[in-house]
Design an enzyme around this catalytic site. Structure first.
Site, PDB file in Angstrom:
ATOM      1  CG  ASP A   1       3.937   2.664  -6.300  1.00  0.00           C
ATOM      2  OD1 ASP A   1       4.879   3.001  -6.044  1.00  0.00           O
ATOM      3  OD2 ASP A   1       3.499   1.637  -6.982  1.00  0.00           O
TER       4      ASP A   1
HETATM    5  N1  URA Z   1       6.030  -2.546  -6.744  1.00  0.00           N
HETATM    6  C1  URA Z   1       4.823  -1.554  -7.273  1.00  0.00           C
HETATM    7  O1  URA Z   1       4.399  -1.477  -8.395  1.00  0.00           O
HETATM    8  N2  URA Z   1       4.346  -0.900  -6.338  1.00  0.00           N
HETATM    9  C2  URA Z   1       4.810  -0.790  -4.939  1.00  0.00           C
HETATM   10  O2  URA Z   1       4.492   0.052  -4.165  1.00  0.00           O
HETATM   11  C3  URA Z   1       5.885  -1.701  -4.570  1.00  0.00           C
HETATM   12  C4  URA Z   1       6.374  -2.191  -5.633  1.00  0.00           C
END
Ligand code: URA
Length: 211
Positions: free
Chosen positions: A82
Site C-alpha cells: 500500500d
Molecule cells: N496489509 C495491508 O493492509 N497493507 C499492505 O501494504 C500489506 C498488507
C-alpha cells in the site's frame, strides 16, 4: 528455412528444432546479428511511505521512478504494498518469476512489523490465528501468526495478501495501524543497509531462496 540453413543460434548453439522453446532471456542471433538479448533482473527495493507500487501514476511517485531504468529496462512489481506501507518490494523483468511469487496458492510467508494506535492484548493472537470473515470477498482469512513485540507493536506473518488485509484485521479491534513495514518475503529479508528509496539486485544466494 533459416533453421535448415543453420543461420539461427540460441545461446551460441545452432538451432535446428522448429519446436524449440525460446524464453525471454535466451540470446538469439540470425547470421551472427543479435535479434534478442536481455538479462533477467531481480531487485529488492526499500519502498518508502508515500510511493505507489505501480509503474505509472499521475499523482504519486512510483516504485519505478526510484529505479535507474537505463540500467534496468522493462521492470514490473512482484507483489504490491500500500501507499503508506514501507519495506521490502521486489521488482523484476521476469514475468514467470513474479507470477510464481504472486500466485495466491504459493502461500509464501510475508512478515510485517505493525505499529498500532492502541495497546495490544492476547485476544489478537487467537483472532488472527482463527481467521476473519471478509464479507466483501466472501472469504475467511487463512491463519495469520501474530507476535506481540511490545505494547503497541506486533509482528504479523501472512501467507495471503488480500486488499488492505492487515489494516482490516486490526480494524476489527478498532485499532488503527499507524505504521506498516514489510520485513521479509519468504526467507528473503530486507537488507539493513538499504535506506528508504534505495535498491540493489538480489544475490545468487537470495534468488535461490525462491527455488
Ligand atoms: N496489509 C495491508 O493492509 N497493507 C499492505 O501494504 C500489506 C498488507
Amino acid at each position: 528455412m533459416l533453421l535448415a540453413q543453420k543461420r539461427i543460434q540460441v545461446d551460441s548453439i545452432i538451432a535446428s528444432d522448429p519446436k524449440q522453446l525460446i524464453g525471454p532471456f535466451n540470446t538469439v542471433t540470425l547470421d551472427n546479428q543479435i535479434v534478442q538479448q536481455q538479462s533477467a533482473h531481480y531487485i529488492m527495493l526499500h519502498k518508502p511511505v508515500g510511493v505507489v507500487s505501480a509503474t505509472k501514476d499521475d499523482i504519486h511517485q512510483t516504485a519505478l521512478d526510484l529505479i535507474n531504468t537505463d540500467a534496468y529496462a522493462n521492470l514490473h512489481i512482484a507483489g504490491r504494498l500500500d501507499l503508506n506501507t514501507s519495506g521490502l518490494l521486489l521488482l523484476t523483468n521476469d514475468g514467470k518469476w513474479s507470477r510464481a511469487l504472486s500466485n495466491p496458492d504459493s502461500e509464501i510467508k510475508k512478515t510485517y512489523l505493525v505499529e498500532l494506535e492502541n495497546p495490544l492484548c492476547s485476544d489478537y493472537i487467537s483472532a488472527f490465528a482463527n481467521g476473519m470473515y471478509f464479507s466483501y470477498e466472501d472469504i475467511t482469512t487463512k491463519p495469520v501468526h501474530l507476535t506481540i513485540i511490545s505494547e503497541r507493536v506486533a509482528q504479523v506473518e501472512l501467507t495471503q495478501g488480500r486488499y488492505h488485509q492487515i489494516k482490516r484485521m486490526f480494524g476489527r479491534f478498532r485499532n488503527p495501524v499507524t505504521s506498516l513495514h514489510r520485513v521479509s518475503i519468504g526467507d528473503l529479508v530486507l537488507c539493513n543497509n538499504l535506506a528508504p528509496g534505495q535498491y540493489r539486485e538480489l544475490t545468487i544466494a537470495e534468488l535461490a531462496l525462491f527455488r
